[in-house]
Every structure is written in C-alpha cells, then in structure tokens.
Design an enzyme around this catalytic site. Structure first.
Site, short mmCIF file in Angstrom:
data_model
loop_
_atom_site.label_atom_id
_atom_site.label_comp_id
_atom_site.label_asym_id
_atom_site.label_seq_id
_atom_site.Cartn_x
_atom_site.Cartn_y
_atom_site.Cartn_z
CB VAL C 139 -0.99 -0.02 1.18
CG1 VAL C 139 -1.75 1.30 1.27
CG2 VAL C 139 -1.97 -1.20 1.01
CB CYS C 140 2.72 2.99 2.65
SG CYS C 140 1.37 2.91 3.85
CB THR C 141 6.34 0.78 -0.37
OG1 THR C 141 6.64 0.76 1.03
CG2 THR C 141 7.63 0.90 -1.17
#
Lengths: 242, 242, 242, 242, 242, 242, 242, 242
Positions: C139-141
């Site tokens: 998600v974030c990366t």
C-alpha cells in the site's frame, strides 16, 4: 545382596526396554467431564508478538480455542497479564462468550500459577485435565504448562492457538513442554477426543456447524457432500470412479 | 527517407529507454465508481484444490474477497462452473451477501468469458476496472483475466483469494497474468486504493469494522490503540519510549 | 507508403530485439547530489503489520534506512499516516536524526502523493532520484512509488526496509513496482552506489563505522581483519592456505 | 525375594508411567541469585560460521545475550578460543559491558570445560544455574553444555544466541542437548523467568527500556501503547472494537 | 518533419502505455488442432538430475505430460539425448503410449533444434503451438523452447514436467523462457485450455477418468461427489450448511 | 536399609545412564510373519484434509501403503469412519486389492479401537506388529496408534501415508506417537525391514517391480542400470570415472 | 498524415503483440570463440557475505565458475576490490588456474567498470559475450553487469557463483539484471551452451571428467552407467523394467 | 515392606527427576583411540536417492566423511550393498583412500549387521565408539545404527553424510536413532571432539589444511586471517572497530 543387585539389574534392563519403548504405554484420553479450558493472555497487544503464524489465520485459531468451551460445555478460566499496559485486553468476542467465567487480571505475574487468585480458580474447577494456549508460547504457555505439570495436572497444549516470535522458539518451547509430559495437540484432535463418536452431541451444540465455522476445511467437504446429495448430478466419466 | 530512419532510430532509442524504464510510467488507480467485482468459481468442491494456502486462512480470504462489494457498494457478478458436479455450489454466505447480483451458472465453459450470459453481465455493469479471484488460479483466474485483458479491461487479481495446487503453479500463473498487464494485488491494497483516504466512508459501511473482521491484523492494532485510550496506564519504564 | 511500412516493420524488428534485450540498455546510477531520502509511514503501530520479516531484524532495517541520510548528507522528507490513530508515530530515534527535516503528518491520504504538503516537500528538495521504504509494501510503498514514477522520478525501493503481512504480498508488490521501472535494491546496494569508491568519504561520516553499525556482517569481517593485523598470529597449518 | 520383585515390577510400571508422562514433573525455574551467564566464543571470526541466522539479526542476538548480565546484575564469565587465530576476539561492545568479568582466553581447548582456569571461574561464581550461548552450536555450545550437565549444573541454552553452519546441525545439536536435560530457551523466556513479575526491577536497570533495545517487537507494542495514551485519538469506526 | 516527430512522440507515449500495460493484450489459447506435444529427454538417467521435485511426484508428472497426447489425440514427437550413455532411454511406458510417433535419438546435440531430423519431425507435424517439457529445465527445455520461439512457434512449457538440480535454477530458467514469450503453464491448465468446455470429449478418451489418473486431486473430489450421490446420507448438523 | 538405599541410588545412576543412552538398547525388527497391515480411514473425502502433502504425491503414497500387503502377503484390516457421510468411501483400487479382507465400517467411533468389531478383527489376525497409516495424522492415526501401544502392540507408523492439515500438526503428532514408542518409518524402511535381504522374494511378488511402481526413484536407478547392461556404451571421458 | 497515424497505430499494435510475445524472439547462444570469463571479487573475505548459499556448496560453485575458462580455453580477466582490506585476496587455487590472466586489483572502485585498467582488459579481450559472477550479487555483480549492458555487451550471469546476504536480495538483484537483458544462467547451462554437442571436446580438456569434478550429480550418474557396463549384473526382477 | 515401598517411591521420585533432567548426565566424548569409522553403502547408484541434499554439497559431504579416517588415523571398514546391481560401487576416491581397509561386499543383506563378515570386521577393530553414515538414512544408516546400539556400541551418526529421499524421512529417522541413544552429530563436531585441542595434531595430518578442504567455511576465515597478517592494511574507518 548380590542376587538383589542381579534382580535390580534385570529390572533395569526392563526399564531400558521401557525407554526403548517396546512395552505397553498408557494412553490418556480427554474426558469432557474432567476437562478445564484456559484462555491465557490471548490479548490484543500480545497478538502482535505471534509471528509464527499468518495473522489472519492466528486470529481465527485463538477464537476457535476459546470457542471449545462452548461446544463441550467446559468450565473456562480466563486470565490476562497487565492488561492496562501494552499487552491490552482480551478480544471482546472471547469475553462475550463467557460472561460468567472467572477472569483473573494478573497485575504482574508472568507465570499465571504465581497468582493466588488464578490458582484458586483452577483448583475450584476441580478437573484434572487442562487445555491451554497463550501468547507467547515460550513464556506464558510454557511457564504455566510446566507449573501445571509440576502440580500433577495433565496438560493439553493446543499448538494452533499459542504464538511466539519465531518458528525456532515455537519448536524448542514445544519440545520443552513435551519433555515434561505436556500433550502437544491440534484443535481437531481436541474436538475429536472430547467428542469420541461422530454420533454424539457432546455439549449443547452440534459439532458439525461448529467445525464448519472454526475448521472450515471439514465444513467445506461436508458442504460438497450435502450439495451432492441435495442437487448433485453425475457428470460424464464420473460414473466409473467409485 | 534516410532522415526518417534517423528519426525512427532516435525514437527507438527512446523506446529502449522506456524498456529500461527511466521514463514516466502511468499509474492506474482503482476508482470505486468504475469497478466491478467478480466472484469466480469460489465453489465448495473446488476449494479442495486450493493447496497453496492454509485451508482456514483461505476460507477467510475468499469470503473477504466477496465482501469487498459490500464495503464499497460495488456491482458484483457471481459465476460458477458446473455446480451440480464435483465443483459444487458457492458458499451460501456469499450468496446471501448478494441476493440480487447476477449468478451465472456455466454448464461447461472453463473460461467464463466463453459464456455469453457472463459476457453480457460483465458488459452490462459498464465498468472498465475489474477485480477478480477464482479457483484455480492457473485455470479459472488466469483464463478469465487474460480474456478480459484481451477485451481491454483493466484487471486487478486479488492474489490472496485465488488458489491452486502448488506454489509453483501459483507463481507462474501470476507471472503470466502480470505479463499481460494484470495487476497482482493484495486485499489490503484493493481496500486502500478504493478508499483513498482514511477519513472517507466510501460506501455504506465504515472501513474499520470491516477491516477488523477481514484483516484482523489491522483490527488488533486498532483495538490495542482504542483500549490504551480508554483504559490504558503507562507501565514502569514505558514513559521514555516515545 | 509500402516502403515506409517496410521500414517500420524493420524498425519494429529492432524493437523486438530491444524487448529480447540484445541491445545496450542504459544504467542509471544513484548520484548523491541528486537523491532524496523518504521515510514513509515507518510508524510504531504499522510496524506490527510487517510480518514478512523477523521483528528484530526489521527494526534494525528501518532504522538503517533512515540513517542513510546521515551517511550521505541527503535531504530527507518524513511523513506519517494518521499518526494519532492506531498507526502511531515514527520511532523517536528517527525523529531525532532529522530534527529539521519536513515531517508531513497526513491526516488521511493513503497515497502520500495525494497530500499537497508532501508533494511540495518532495518537489522543493529538487532531486530526481528518490529512495523510499514504507509500511506496508503493498500500500504505502507501492502507491507512492508508482505515483512518483508517474511523475517521472527515478525511484529506488529499499526492499529491506518495507514490510507487509506475507511474503507473497511482498513479492507481487515488488513485481508491480519493478514493472513500472522502480529499482528494487538492498541497503548495501544503495550505500555502494552512493559511495562509488571505498576511498571516498561521501558525506560527513566515514562509511565503515556506519556499515559496522547497520550492516554488521561487513563490520564483523572488518573487525576480524583489523584484529589479525593488530594482534594476529599464524596458527599451525594456516601458513600454506594463502 | 519374590514379593520384592513384585514390588519392583509394580514400581517399574510406575516408571513406565513416568516415561508416559502422566505424572507430576518438577519445573525448575531460573533464580537470578543462583544464575551465571556465560559468553562463549562469540568471536568476530567465528561469527562468520553462524549461517543459520540472518547476519544482522544474529549480531543483535549475540549482543542481547551478553546484555542479560547487565539487566539482572548476573555474574558473567567470558571465554574465547584461540583468539589470536582466525576465530578473532570478542566484539569490543561485549568487553566494554563487563570490564571486570573474568575473560578466559583458551589457547586451544575446544571444550571450555577442559580449561582449568575456566572451570575455576565457573566454580568460583558459586551458582548452580548457567545460561550459555556460543559459536558454533554443535561444538562450543554443545560440548560445554554437556560438560556442565555432567557436573550436575542446570543449563539454559539461549537458542537465539548460538549459531552454526546449517539449520539441520542446529536442530540435531539442540536435540542432543535437550536429551541431556539442557533447557532450550529464548531470550524473552530467560528475561521473563529471571524477572518473574512485570512489577519488579530485578537488577539495577528497568526491564522495559532493555526490552525496547534488545527485543524491539515488545518495545514497539509498548511505544504504540504509550503514544495512544499520550496523544491518541479514536478514529472513525474504532469505537466499537473494544 | 517536426509534426511527424510530434506524432511519433505521441505514439511512443502509447507504447509507454503498452509497457505500463493499460492496453488490450491478445490472449493466445491452445487449439487442439494446431498443437504438437514434445517429449524431450525425459530419460531414466537424466531423471536423477531432477532434484527440484519429490522423485515420486516427478515420475508421475512426466508420465502425465506424455499422456496428454493420448487424451487429445495430439501428434507427438519423442527425442532423446545420447541414450546409450548415462542419460539412458525413455521410460518404456512412454514408448508404449506412442509406438508410431517419431523417436529422434540425438547422438550429441544438446539443443534438439540443432538436429536436422528433429527439426524435420517438428515441421512435418505442421502445428504452430508446441507443448514441451524436458530434463534439465535449464538446458534441454530452455534451449529448445528458445530455439522454437526464434522460429516463431508459440511454446507452452509444462512447468510440472521439467526438472533440474535446484529451485533457483528452475526459477531463473523459467524467467528466461517467459521473457522470450514462452507460456509457463501447469498440466491442468493445458488440459483445460485444450478441452475448453467440460461437456466436450475432445479426443478419443473421456477427460474425467484421465484426470482421475493423472491429477488425482480432482479425481478424489469427483469420487466423493459420486459417492455422495450414489450412497450418501446427510449426517447430523450437515443439513444447514448449504 | 541404608545400604539398600545406596544400591538403589547406584541403580538409579545406571538408570540415569540409560536415559543418557550409553547402554545397549534393543532393536525390534519387523517380522513378516508377525505383521498386520491397517488401512485406516484413507477415504476419498478425508483425502482433502491431507494438506501436508502434494496431492498427487499423497495419492500415490496412500495406494503404496495399501499395496504393502500384496508384496509381503500380509493380513490386512480395512476400516472407515462414517463413510456415507462427508468422509466418503475408500478408493476402489484399495478395495479391489483385498476383496476378502475385513472392512470395518465404523458408524461413529473416531478412535477405531473403540469399535468392538475392529478390535476383534485386529486380535483375530494374531500378530504383534502393526503397520498403520490414516487421515488425519493427529486424530485417526494418533488415536489408534496410542490405543494399540496401550494394548502392548508394537506399532509402525508409515509417515508417508498419513496426512493432516499442516506440517506443524504432523510434526507434533509424530512426536506424540514417538513418545509412546510408536516407530515412525518410511515406506522404503518398511519394505526393506520386511524383506531383510535383496535376494529374497518375501511374498508372492518380486520386490523390484513393486518398487518400480511405488518407489520410482529406485525403479529409475534400476532402469538406468539395466539399460546400461543391455545397450549401454561408454561415452568419451567416462572411462576413467570408475 | 492521418493514414500515417493509422499505420503507426497498426504498427504499435504489432509492438503490443511483441510485448504480448506472440512473435519470433531471437535466441542468442554462447559462442566459445566470442566469450570472456570474468572472476569478479570472489575474495576470501567477501565469501563470508554470501549467505544465500550453504558455505561448502558455495565454495565449490565459485571454484567451478573460475574453472570454466580451463574447460573451454576462454580468456579470463580476474579482478579484486581493495584486497589488502577486509575483502581479502582471491583463493589461491583460482590464481593458480590462470597465472597469465590479467588481475586487476581495484583500490576502491565498487563498480569494476569504473576502473580504467579493468575496462581496458575487458576491451582488449575483444569478445562480445561475457560470463560473470561476483560477491555480492546486489553490488559487484549487478553494478558490473548493468555497466556491461550499457556498453552493449551480452552478459551471462552465473547465478550459482554469485552470493549475497539474503535470498530476497539475490532475487531482486537477479530481477534487476534480467530487466536489463542479462541472461540468468546455471553452470550446467553455460557448459552445455559452449559445448553444443556431447561429441565435442570444445577446449583442451574433456567435458565429462570436468563435470565429474564440478557437477558431481552428472558424474555420479555416469559412474553408475560405466560401472554397469564394466561389472554390472541384472538383479532379480530388473529384467522387465526396460 | 511399607517403608521399602516408601523408599522406592522416593527413589522413583528421583527417577522422575532424572526424566525431568535436573540431574547430572554423563557426557561421552569421542576418543580417537577407541573409534572406528564406517563407510556404509555410499555407493554411486544409491547417491541418486539422497534427495534431502543439494547434490554437489552431498558429494562433498560423503567424501569428507570418508576422509575422517585419514585425519585421525582411524581404522575404517567399508561395505557395500549388492554393488553389481543398481546400487553401484563406492566412489573410487574413497577406495583409494583406504586400499588396505576391509571392504565387505554384501550380496543381499540390507542391514549390514546381518552379514557375518561385516560383524567380524567391526568386532576385529576392537573399538567401542563407531562413526557411521550411509544411504539411505532411513534404511542403511538406521538399521545398522540400531543394530550396533543393540550390541552396546556407542554410535555417532554423521548427519551430514547420510542421505534419503525427503527431509521428513530424514527427520523421523534421526529421531528414531536418537531415541536409541545414537548421537546425531555434524562433521565439524566429530573433528573437534576427536581433536580436543586446536594445538594438537591428532593423527598424521594437520587439522587446518584438512578443514580448508572439507569444511571450507573455516578455511576461508583462516585464509582471510592469514592474508591480513601477511599483506593486510587497515582501511579508513577500520581502526576504531576493535
């Protein structure tokens, strides 16, 4: 005394045989009337330390462990470690299962057996066979299991519901418990041992719907079977298979 | 035409650069208003072929896949393969989620796209982005995903909800889909992409309770957080940690 | 236009060769004067979701990621997601490394690039090469890396400092980033690329003590080497080995 | 003598029961006043032989092992094997922890117990419980642990701080030690057994900051908890979770 | 020519889009009328080099590969490498399946395509889609697959029927083939693609009994289904499951 | 009585030695004239629960287990659990192997020993050594194996023919059986122990063709050997190897 | 220009087809007359960083890599990184293989291509195909392989002779090289590609004895074959197997 | 007799303690003057059954096992099983190590102890400690090891030099041997136990060159150490590390 020594030596040869395990060995089975279920430190903060499991799977496993009491109408003792701290409370779905069970909130004792209130709750249950799972396996589960073995209780460790940081630690902890006579068992093994016979309804609930929820591999096979009976048709080439 | 060749060669050098990937590459994001959810052959008999997953975990994953539609109010198309035969029906909990969704019972077509009724259902939904998972990964999921890519749909394969007989087959099937432009994504990635912002309630349900049920690792962190705010006390030595 | 088509076809054969990769391919190297370091959502609550790593190892890896800025005097941008919520704050040792770096506390945006303040901080740094790691990888990366690639930035994902729930999700997320031209690299690879030559002191710190702390396998080989020079004696049988 | 034989036979049946492990089994716990910590051959050259661990993780584990003495004010004995040779010296951070502890530099003895100076140092400590870890597990740790067991010491092998060339060798070595009554334990298990109660400060240091440094998984859960109390706010949907 | 460059640039942006894979991508399916099956060096001596598989499983997989020709009436070409030498002959059960198929005994060529007789046999079959498996994956399978791709054939590598010494070599060899457009597929994928529809009997044999023999996981589900229809009874608690 | 205590203490020191295992330990070997083969719940529905094996491999293993009786002319007892329900019948190829063997269809008893008809069938066979495999390992195999050990039978568990849901459950179940003196053995070990000498034809069948079918790794080595003798030629460079 | 655009679009559809890989793709083979072998930083100190391999196996693999030059009379270039430092010298058995080969002792450049002397040695060899292996995979091998690709060389990475700290880093480094057109190959693949035909003696040495030493799995099969021809006798039951 | 029973009970409590392993346990060490080395069925045909090892690594391990006799001047007994058949001869490099050692060619006995000539050779050696490794672990090694234990020999199984078809079979076979008191040990453990002190030259060869050849991980550390002393220079930043 020489002949006595001879007899002893002979006897020790038998012991040696016992160790070599060519001898009848008693098989202790779970008796649902003599069994206590412990929910030990399965707390929402400690859950994060259970890294030897997929997290979704482990969540299901710890709830299933708690639900064993519902299926077999077992007495249940709940306990937590420093629950206002990082370890956190028990999941509320477990608390809601057993609103009347003793919940021992230990303020600091790592080994639950060091807590007098907990010891009393276990002893008051009056059972000799204890099923346990906790976080972490190497600390909470092992320390309590070994304490219970030192008291002479029979202990069944549900290996699917304890968790710890690595598989190596899990394995050596399980070996350590096993060496003290703790039985290392699966959820399905506990259910089948308490149930004894598929025709039984051993508590107030039916076994199959419970399995369908907590051991879905069996539920899915059963669903396929029921669907075949209800709506199934033999497909081409299938006829000769059975 | 010589200078044209020169330009082309220069252009091809740029293409080479594209292949070397030093160039802006578009990022397609899921848009909840342009997304269709497919539940493909997640049948109780086929479940037994999903051996690349722990069976308890996989059961949870396939239910969670189906539940994505509830969270984001997505249109859903359900389909099964020869469900009176060994493949069996869909789990009833999925059927109960979407009593009004089209359920296409294919009598024999392996690739769902070969079935006219299914093609119509997908086209009628009028979306360009499709989320899919099926059993088995190498057959049902791959064949349909590649068929959809051939039609120009964007396809998101929820890798946690497809299953097959071995990890090797899973991996080569995923590689095959990826080479055709299928996005290989996790459940959590799908949720976060559709949600966009934690402050949103993107459908008719709140996200956090949904995650608590289907992605319990996040639920457990949130429970620990809420418990700390509600009842937590700083334990000795904890003060200096943050 | 026929001959034009012929030329185009010939050209496309070259493209085909490019895809078959028998052609020079540019190699982009990290330039410490053109590099920005991002610390993305490496928050104490999200840390619990990084199950594809031993937890002790992962802690070390995320601190080492942050410390890259100190070794090479790189500009650093810190950002967090909903840090008053379950995700928690950044570890204070990271905050203490960069008291003057921008810290963008996103209130809800999952993809950091959706936050205007963050976009500004990245653009203000004025670099074209960006090193990133975050939790969770999928998600974030991934979302940020793909957003940066869509902007034309070169992106180096430090695969040792992102974490997610399973190895499968890690792998498909890495494949997804790789397909968009993100470079998947190790900590040691980043250090060596920025350093270029062992004789350099590329920032204000010496490289070897930094490696000794964050990449102890090299530190240990170096310690053995230094000890041998300082105090070593050849042991019997050792003489003939080199 | 016949009835004696009968009794013996009956007794041996009990022994058989013991082996079947339906009997109380004593649980020996670590007593911080009766415990000696050994740092055995954790040398910078031998570190390269510890291939059953990620090298960064193992570095942390061996330092954490040494640091147990600081947390519980345990007596510590350090020893090395042929440290001017390829095995190299101890890491200086360990030497700096215990400038006054005996450091026995064995010139050649593989089994530390074969060295008179080492035996004297262990006996002078006057403890009956010994915690040990060394490189390699199959040689240094196993030989010394078995020698100590032959002397009647209780031995706790910290399985996270010994290392060897393969997992197979680690496992058979651990089994060999376990068969001789060595306790195979984790770092966290040692800490919790020596601490006994979370309310204790068992030595001159607080436990939680020590755990934060050497067992960061617990530190991170504690940080999240503390941050929630200090600055946390309930996010939407979180309220109903606990 | 400036506007031409503009068009080209625009076009290359589309190419970039293609690489980013947001575009329709053709899906080539196996056509049983255009498919040739190759049995490549599945020799009894070379079998010993297939260490990436359990040996019992791999034996079954290579026989199943050969049996694909029987199920779909495909033309088959058999070839061996230096079969009087250590590589040994083909298993006689494969030879007995196809007594009339060409068997090309290569005296020395590693890459079967270097052998004129083999090239002739393949070309004489007159098919454009080729299914292949061989030992070893990195040499026999890869070299031939790449040679066939260079000739413009479509190639399906049955990843379950090639074998080599390690999983790493298997994986990089599969990646190498995939990069040249070889389809990496499972046995079940090949069967389903050639069959297209469960209602078909695509060759002279029924599919289900074939699957029962060579893909027993499906056979077992089918047997359970047939048994339920023939003799099954609903057990207590099962009724409500579907 | 003091000297008696002394002797006892000395004796117990010997026992300690026994436990330390420096003592002769009897080796019980399989005697084909004293051996009974059990086929326990290897049912087509339960097969789906055997997730610790590749499904194709496991199918082969359970058939091979059943075929042991044919090779050595062993008495065989077959039993099933609730076979009209989801567990399903035995595979018909097993039933066809032993049309005259007792087939005990248990209506509900989980532990086969709880069924009087089964107990009678086992006792009527009149053997003291029992080979067993079942699904699941943790329930069917373990419960029966432990019951047989409690009766004093010697038990050989064919670890390749029992199956269960996870490797962890397999391992703890095997440990539990091993602790009760059950021998954990491979198929090849059973064959070699019953055969004793490669020159024997221990039953009515030859061993090598049986191995060729059920243990193909040996069959393949034998085929290579026979082919070399029949048609082999030394290849260049091979001459000097032996 | 409209029709031009049409043609371009058509052409790009072909490109899309190329990316979908339904097109002939060139197969580049190793030509022993156009191949250079590089021994890159396979130094005794760096060897300790190669943790993705069993250390005994890896030692054999790196020596086998170096020995490729002897088998095929390839030109060889040796290079080291800071060899007076912790990285150490090359193993002397490699130096003794090629006393006359250039040995470039880089004083500090991480990427060997940054060293002018090394560039000269490679260019002087006058080959277009380069085989390489180094420690670590992510730094030495990857940087040089990508630099060579940027120069237009064809690069074969011997994946069995490079090493690094973890399997994850190995895998992403291999992916990174593969994306730049580096061929990821096994030792056996290199040998077979250079040899082309088992009847060849491609250099001054015979292939089979070389394989016997460096690829013993083949040597052992050959030994069994030779022994069967020399001294073998058919054993009972073996006759019918082939 | 009551008090006698009391004493017995007390004694049995001690036994219980022994089982709980809080008691001194003898440690038997290898004595090079009382040790016999067995090379058991390490034949070139059987080598193909050793699938629990990388084949290159296993070749090195079995040669290293044989070479133990050379290092410590141990008596050696060689034996083979039906070596004219598929099992094949011993590798000639082993035969050349010990031209004068007894080589017992068993015509059919699986368990070497069943062969009178072999029993005589072992007994004639006159040693009480026996080191053994064979193929397969579950048959050759286990049967002989258990036979030797039944004769009262001490047995050290070199777990790195036996091989079998799967890791599961290896593990249960090792457990079976361990339960009979067989020591499961590594090559390095055997060397160090026989050597006792690094200053010794325990046979006619120096230990370090032997280790360099057969245990290269140690050889490589020693080479780095020697190179540092001979030619090493401290690199920047290295000074402060030790």
């Amino acid at each position: 005394m020489k002949s006595f020594l001879t007899i002893l030596t002979a006897a020790l040869t038998i012991v040696s045989g016992v160790c070599a395990r060519n001898h009848a060995v008693p098989f202790e089975r779970l008796d649902k009337n003599d069994t206590l279920l412990l929910v030990l430190d399965l707390q929402v903060g400690l859950y994060n330390l259970a890294r030897d499991w997929d997290p979704t799977l482990y969540y299901n496993n710890l709830i299933a462990h708690a639900a064993l009491g519902q299926l077999f109408d077992l007495p249940v003792v709940l306990t937590t470690s420093a629950q206002q701290g990082p370890n956190g409370p028990l999941p509320k779905e477990i608390l809601e299962m057993y609103p009347d069970a003793p919940l021992i909130e230990r303020q600091g004792e790592v080994d639950a057996w060091d807590n007098a209130e907990f010891r009393k709750a276990v002893r008051d249950a009056g059972k000799s066979q204890i099923i346990v799972a906790g976080i972490t396996t190497d600390v909470c589960t092992t320390f309590l299991a070994l304490s219970l073995r030192a008291e002479g209780y029979s202990v069944w460790a549900n290996v699917e519901a304890s968790g710890t940081t690595t598989e190596l630690i899990r394995d050596v902890s399980n070996m350590r418990m096993e060496a003290a006579g703790v039985k290392l068992v699966s959820l399905f093994s506990i259910v089948c041992d308490l149930m004894r016979d598929w025709r039984n309804t051993p508590g107030s609930k039916e076994v199959l719907p419970w399995l369908n929820q907590y051991y879905p591999i069996y539920g899915m096979v059963a669903r396929g079977h029921a669907a075949a009976i209800n709506n199934g048709t033999i497909i081409p080439g299938e006829g000769g298979l059975v």
